[in-house]
Every structure is written in C-alpha cells, then in structure tokens.
Design a protein around this motif. Structure first.
Motif, PDB file in Angstrom:
ATOM      1  N   SER A 180      33.542 -22.894  13.896  1.00  0.00           N
ATOM      2  CA  SER A 180      32.809 -24.068  14.576  1.00  0.00           C
ATOM      3  C   SER A 180      31.538 -23.878  14.234  1.00  0.00           C
ATOM      4  O   SER A 180      31.020 -22.614  14.796  1.00  0.00           O
ATOM      5  N   ALA A 181      30.569 -24.894  14.233  1.00  0.00           N
ATOM      6  CA  ALA A 181      29.341 -24.874  14.045  1.00  0.00           C
ATOM      7  C   ALA A 181      28.359 -24.789  15.612  1.00  0.00           C
ATOM      8  O   ALA A 181      27.270 -24.339  15.637  1.00  0.00           O
ATOM      9  N   GLY A 182      29.132 -25.200  16.413  1.00  0.00           N
ATOM     10  CA  GLY A 182      28.590 -25.182  17.990  1.00  0.00           C
ATOM     11  C   GLY A 182      29.770 -25.042  19.027  1.00  0.00           C
ATOM     12  O   GLY A 182      30.787 -24.798  18.741  1.00  0.00           O
ATOM     13  N   THR A 237      35.777 -19.258   4.256  1.00  0.00           N
ATOM     14  CA  THR A 237      35.500 -18.029   4.860  1.00  0.00           C
ATOM     15  C   THR A 237      36.696 -17.090   4.259  1.00  0.00           C
ATOM     16  O   THR A 237      36.443 -15.751   4.618  1.00  0.00           O
ATOM     17  N   GLY A 261      29.318 -34.566  16.603  1.00  0.00           N
ATOM     18  CA  GLY A 261      28.361 -34.839  15.455  1.00  0.00           C
ATOM     19  C   GLY A 261      28.701 -34.222  14.218  1.00  0.00           C
ATOM     20  O   GLY A 261      28.106 -34.724  13.125  1.00  0.00           O
ATOM     21  N   PHE A 296      28.241 -32.321   6.927  1.00  0.00           N
ATOM     22  CA  PHE A 296      27.468 -31.244   7.397  1.00  0.00           C
ATOM     23  C   PHE A 296      27.471 -29.862   6.340  1.00  0.00           C
ATOM     24  O   PHE A 296      26.441 -29.617   6.272  1.00  0.00           O
ATOM     25  N   GLY A 298      24.596 -28.374   3.326  1.00  0.00           N
ATOM     26  CA  GLY A 298      24.190 -26.975   3.519  1.00  0.00           C
ATOM     27  C   GLY A 298      24.520 -26.210   2.340  1.00  0.00           C
ATOM     28  O   GLY A 298      24.466 -24.867   2.379  1.00  0.00           O
ATOM     29  N   GLY A 299      24.987 -26.760   1.373  1.00  0.00           N
ATOM     30  CA  GLY A 299      25.210 -25.923   0.169  1.00  0.00           C
ATOM     31  C   GLY A 299      26.681 -25.787  -0.245  1.00  0.00           C
ATOM     32  O   GLY A 299      27.181 -25.321  -1.386  1.00  0.00           O
ATOM     33  N   TYR A 300      27.695 -26.298   0.580  1.00  0.00           N
ATOM     34  CA  TYR A 300      29.048 -26.095   0.262  1.00  0.00           C
ATOM     35  C   TYR A 300      29.370 -27.341  -0.661  1.00  0.00           C
ATOM     36  O   TYR A 300      28.945 -28.239  -0.707  1.00  0.00           O
ATOM     37  N   ARG A 307      33.889 -23.139  -3.525  1.00  0.00           N
ATOM     38  CA  ARG A 307      33.327 -22.932  -2.270  1.00  0.00           C
ATOM     39  C   ARG A 307      31.893 -23.777  -2.133  1.00  0.00           C
ATOM     40  O   ARG A 307      31.635 -24.241  -1.106  1.00  0.00           O
ATOM     41  N   TYR A 308      31.027 -23.423  -2.970  1.00  0.00           N
ATOM     42  CA  TYR A 308      29.662 -23.707  -3.120  1.00  0.00           C
ATOM     43  C   TYR A 308      29.432 -24.814  -4.059  1.00  0.00           C
ATOM     44  O   TYR A 308      30.011 -24.822  -5.237  1.00  0.00           O
ATOM     45  N   GLN A 309      28.117 -25.481  -3.805  1.00  0.00           N
ATOM     46  CA  GLN A 309      27.755 -26.406  -4.931  1.00  0.00           C
ATOM     47  C   GLN A 309      27.590 -25.720  -6.414  1.00  0.00           C
ATOM     48  O   GLN A 309      27.177 -24.582  -6.407  1.00  0.00           O
ATOM     49  N   GLY A 310      28.268 -26.353  -7.213  1.00  0.00           N
ATOM     50  CA  GLY A 310      28.205 -25.718  -8.893  1.00  0.00           C
ATOM     51  C   GLY A 310      29.194 -24.968  -8.757  1.00  0.00           C
ATOM     52  O   GLY A 310      29.566 -24.632 -10.312  1.00  0.00           O
ATOM     53  N   ASP A 311      30.111 -24.634  -7.993  1.00  0.00           N
ATOM     54  CA  ASP A 311      31.533 -23.711  -8.407  1.00  0.00           C
ATOM     55  C   ASP A 311      32.286 -24.742  -9.343  1.00  0.00           C
ATOM     56  O   ASP A 311      32.321 -25.846  -8.658  1.00  0.00           O
TER      57      ASP A 311
END
Lengths: 250, 199
Positions: free
Chosen positions: B33-35, B80, B115, B178, B182-184, B195-199
């Motif tokens: 979790s981010a927060g 992860t 959020g 969210f 951030g690049g996912y 996993r990430y952009q471009g994968d």
C-alpha cells in the motif's frame, strides 16, 4: 519513464557488511540513468541451466551526475539475508566483487524524496526498511539540502542497526539531521529506557508536529508500517503526506 | 537468457505450474500500500459506478451485501514478484453490478478511499473475470487487505485489484491510475510480464 526499462549488466565493485546479516553491494552500472532516493531496482539471477529468479531491492545510495562525486555513477544495494530466501542469501553470502548481476530500474515514483520538496521530513524505519530512507538522507547530504530531517529507526538490538557509524557522523556534522533509535529487544549499555516497540510517545517526541506538515516516509515490515502509519494519522498527520512501503512475505 | 550468475540456483524452489514468469510462490499474504490504511465505517461505505454520461449507480453497504454473492478461489500475482495460490474470496461479480448500467465506454478507472486509482479495461471486469469482495477465507476482509471491500481482478497484477474500492468511473479513453502514472504498465498481464511501461 517513457522508454522500456531495460535489463543492464552490473558489475559488483565492492561489498561490505552493514550488520551480521545485511550486506551492501556496490555496483557499477553502465549508462545508469540515475535515480531518486526511495526508488528500487529489480535484480535477476540466472543459473547455468537457465533457471532464473527476480527480486526487488531498494537502492541505498544517493546518485549524482557530477563526475568526481563519490556517488557518481554507482548504485548501492543493501540486502538483508532472509534465511529461507532464495535470492538474498546468494547476494549476501556468495556474490563477490568482480561478479556480474542483471538489474533493471530505477522503478517507483511515489515513495521517493525530491530535492525540491521544502517540507521537513520524518523518516520512520523498521529494520531493513531503513535502506530507501538512508538513500534519502544521503541524497539530502549530497544536495546540501536545508530541509530538516528526522529519522526514527527501530531495530531489535544495537548490533542490528545498519549504517550506525555513518548516521552518527552525519548527525555530528549536520545540525539539520536527527536520528533516534528504538530498540525492541536489547538496548545499548546505559540506554535510559528498557527495550520497547515504537509507540505514540516515540513518534510524538521524535517526529515533527503535524502543524509543520512534514513529509513522512515509513518503511519496514507490514505490521511495523501499519502501526507507525496509524499513529501518524492518529496524531493528526495528513494521510496524503504519509508515504509507506511495506515488506512482507518470504 | 541472461548472464549466468556464478553458483546461483542451489536454493531454488520447486517449479510450479501456474506461476507466471519472474514470480515466486509465497504462503504469506504480503501487503502493498502506498499510504496509511484507511478505516471506513460500514455506515459510511458506498460503492458507485458512474458512466461516461454521468449516470450514477450506487450501493450502500446493506444494498451491496444483499446482492447475489459468489465464493471463488483464484491465484494472485503481485508485481513485486510474489504469487499466492488458492486464495478464497466472497463478493459480487462485476457482471452483477453492471447489469443495469448503460455505457458505450471501453475503459474504467477504479477509485478507492484514500485516493488510490487504477485503470482497467471494461472487458477485463466482465464475464466472470472480476469481483468486488468483502470476505477473505470466510472472514470479513481486513482493512490491511483492502476491507471493507476491494476489487479482485486476478488475471492482472494485483495492484489492479484496488483495495478500499469505492467506485468505477467509465472512460472513453484509457487513462493511467496511481501506479501507472509512476511508470507501471497500463494493462499489467502477469503472463506477459507487463510490469512496467514498455514491457
């Protein structure tokens, strides 16, 4: 972040123990694009028969594009050995300088500290959760940041504290940095209180008042992060200013 | 194949059919979790679907838990790297929630208390592929794991299964949420290791 995050071959140039179970690997990564403190990388290991495994690790070092800077161009990971782990014991106990490993990154844009953030910063670390927070402390030092930083660092015993000497030195040299240790099982000799877990009083005394609107970063095992983040919210910190990263599982 | 890591592989785990590339099996239930974990009183809880024309379909807790529910068991895969097999949930299929929704939009943005947002194409929510759940292993879903209710989209990386979900906004165009900002990856198929952009 628009381009593919590609795998790179990094060379281990040095290694050092931070505690009896946490080891820092210094990596030379060709064409490293740089990173923000708090970001992580993915490591991929491949066995001779093609079997491979990946894990994510937080970056411990700050990064500077300036040639001549002690941090220029290198990436440091601090890996905590998990005894039942598959990858971490390899990185702590087998890898030696000269070995190569594959990695890709940096990854993550939320649990990061940027120099342009002007708010005071509260870092709360549980165990090896200190790693990305150390990167933030180092980045602030590298940038000669004026934002006041406080670190609350919970460890089981004094021997479990990574970066202890460096933190002591930085606190001595830098009036803008405070570090408070919480010992959960054994305190150093002469410590004024018995071992305890992080609690409201700790965060109230050694954090920032919510009025200061600090940026808070909490990293550690899930239960630790839940506790610390809940306390911050209960003390009146805006949940949107509390960024968390939880370690869990195997 | 990558470069060989000298001496690596001795502690490998049993090969597991059903494990996507780059994943390992865990028996715990890690939390990402981010927060801070939001606590939402059930009498304040609400879930809504808002179409691209602004039409709103909304359920309070009593209405939501009165809907036909399904119990199902699925494997989950976190970006992860951990995967967990055979997790059992109870909740409402998105097919049920969309029964009376008129929409021509192809995309959705899931919104959560606290959020968080994440984007999922509508096709990936329908035909028995996704649920809004409120029980895990026969118990009310713990706040740490997204309770009172979370989205479950098991065929995508688990960040798409928004915790503390409180609504879906229908969108004509795909927009990043969210983690995607951030690049996912925008879609996040674990079997294609997105996993990430471009994968």
């Amino acid at each position: 972040m628009k381009n593919r995050i590609s795998w790179r071959v990094a060379t281990v140039t040095a290694a050092r123990w931070e505690t009896s179970s946490a080891r820092t690997l210094v990596l030379d990564v060709p064409d490293w694009p740089g990173h923000l403190p708090g970001q992580h990388i993915d490591v991929r290991l491949t066995a001779e028969d093609g079997y491979s495994a990946q894990r994510s690790y937080s970056i411990a070092s700050a990064w500077s594009a300036e040639a001549g800077s002690p941090d220029a161009g290198t990436v440091e990971l601090t890996v905590q050995r998990l005894d039942d782990g598959e990858v971490s014991p390899y990185l702590t106990d087998v890898v030696e300088p000269g070995d190569r490993i594959e990695l890709r990154g940096p990854v993550g844009g939320w649990f990061v500290w940027r120099e342009k953030q002007t708010a005071p910063v509260l870092l709360i670390a549980g165990g090896s959760g200190v790693v990305p927070l150390m990167s933030m402390i180092r980045a602030r030092g590298l940038a000669r940041g004026r934002q006041p930083f406080r670190l609350i660092y919970s460890v089981r015993t004094p021997e479990d504290a990574a970066y202890a000497d460096e933190l002591r030195r930085r606190v001595r040299e830098d009036p803008g940095l405070d570090v408070h240790f919480v010992y959960t099982r054994k305190t150093p000799d002469g410590w004024p209180a018995p071992p305890k877990r992080i609690d409201v009083a700790t965060i109230n005394s050694h954090g920032w008042p919510p009025d200061f609107q600090p940026d808070c970063y909490v990293c550690g095992p899930t239960a630790f992060v839940e506790t610390a983040a809940d306390i911050l919210v209960a003390l009146g910190h805006d949940p949107k200013r509390v960024r968390t990263e939880r370690f869990g599982g195997a | 194949m990558g470069i060989i890591s000298r001496g690596f592989g001795g502690r490998r785990r049993e090969p597991q059919p059903g494990l996507p590339p780059g994943q390992y099996l865990t028996h715990d239930f890690p939390v990402l979790s981010a927060g801070p974990t939001p606590r939402i009183p059930l009498d304040k809880w609400n879930f809504s679907i808002v179409t691209e024309t602004g039409e709103k379909h909304s359920w309070n807790w009593a209405e939501f838990t009165a809907l036909p529910a399904e119990e199902f068991t699925v494997d989950i895969h976190c970006v992860t790297k951990w995967s967990k097999f055979g997790t059992t949930w109870k909740g409402v299929a998105l097919d049920t929630l969309f029964e009376d929704v008129e929409s021509a939009a192809d995309y959705t943005m899931a919104h959560s208390y606290g959020g968080y947002t994440t984007n999922v194409p509508l096709d990936d929510l329908l035909d028995g592929k996704a649920w809004v759940v409120y029980e895990f292993d026969g118990e009310p879903l713990h706040p740490e794991h997204g309770g009172p209710a979370r989205l479950i989209v098991p065929h995508l990386y688990f960040w798409k299964s928004a915790k503390w979900v409180n609504g879906l906004q229908m969108l004509n165009d795909d927009e990043p949420g969210f983690w995607e900002t951030g690049g996912y990856h925008m879609y996040g198929d674990p079997w294609r290791e997105q996993r990430y952009q471009g994968d």
